[in-house]
Design an enzyme around this catalytic site. Structure first.
Site, short mmCIF file in Angstrom:
data_model
loop_
_atom_site.label_atom_id
_atom_site.label_comp_id
_atom_site.label_asym_id
_atom_site.label_seq_id
_atom_site.Cartn_x
_atom_site.Cartn_y
_atom_site.Cartn_z
N HIS A 102 0.84 -1.20 0.00
CA HIS A 102 0.00 0.00 0.00
C HIS A 102 0.87 1.26 0.00
O HIS A 102 0.61 2.21 -0.72
CB HIS A 102 -0.92 0.02 1.22
CG HIS A 102 -2.12 -0.85 1.11
ND1 HIS A 102 -2.04 -2.23 1.13
CD2 HIS A 102 -3.43 -0.55 1.00
CE1 HIS A 102 -3.25 -2.73 1.03
NE2 HIS A 102 -4.12 -1.74 0.94
N HIS A 147 1.15 -3.60 9.46
CA HIS A 147 2.59 -3.51 9.20
C HIS A 147 3.33 -2.97 10.41
O HIS A 147 2.77 -2.29 11.26
CB HIS A 147 2.87 -2.57 8.02
CG HIS A 147 2.42 -3.10 6.72
ND1 HIS A 147 3.10 -4.08 6.04
CD2 HIS A 147 1.33 -2.79 5.95
CE1 HIS A 147 2.46 -4.36 4.92
NE2 HIS A 147 1.38 -3.60 4.85
#
Length: 191
Positions: A102, A147
């Site tokens: 992303h 993450h």
């Protein structure tokens, strides 16, 4: 780490984080580039076709950079906070955390937009908006538990590298697009 639970206790919803997550997802960006490319090519708009085609190229190179790295490092996603399965993911690749796709995609799109959209505008507006979006996107990835910080930093660095790669190395020039459109027009006229 300030995760989704802490964020939720302050702001009462994680909806903005999930919205930011969606803005960095690959599928909407690929669909958008195709939606821009088809009418641009159909109308023989060289500039619009070149812009959309190179955007699509960058999204493809993003996948080609990120997927092998995820499969090489195989870093598990964090097991804290809201790290539930993401929607619309490719499970074989997206089960891994490093690097953030992303963030790489966001950084690529922001850099690409700054390069192609800044003409005629205050040249600081597009880069500033892009940078703000990438920072917010990176923070949302960590806050949602998708993450670690190092994943998003690496993703942003790869996105900047990808923008350089597309704009300076593999860029499809307007002259080439013009020739390709002329060939297509000739072929269609002969039908």
């Amino acid at each position: 780490v300030v995760g989704a639970t802490t964020y939720n206790s302050i702001f009462a919803t994680t909806l903005p984080l999930h919205f930011l997550e969606l803005t960095g997802h690959g599928v909407p960006w690929i669909l958008l580039s195709l939606l821009l490319l088809i009418p641009a090519a159909a109308n023989s708009s060289i500039l619009a076709t070149t812009t959309a085609l190179n955007l699509l190229l960058g999204l493809i190179t993003d996948l080609l950079l990120i997927a092998p790295l995820k499969l090489t490092f195989r870093r598990p996603r964090p097991d804290y906070e809201d790290s539930t399965k993401q929607r619309g993911t490719v499970e074989a690749v997206d089960q891994y955390s490093f690097p953030s796709g992303h963030c790489s995609r966001g950084a690529f799109v922001a850099c690409y937009a700054a390069a192609v959209l800044s003409h005629g505008l205050d040249t600081r507006v597009v880069p500033a908006l892009g940078m703000a979006w990438v920072v917010a996107l990176a923070m949302s990835r960590v806050a949602l538990g998708r993450h670690y910080v190092s994943d998003v930093v690496a993703g942003v660095a790869l996105g900047v590298f990808n923008a350089w790669l597309v704009l300076e190395v593999v860029y499809i020039a307007p002259e080439l697009v013009a020739r390709a459109l002329a060939i297509v027009e000739t072929l269609l006229a002969d039908r």
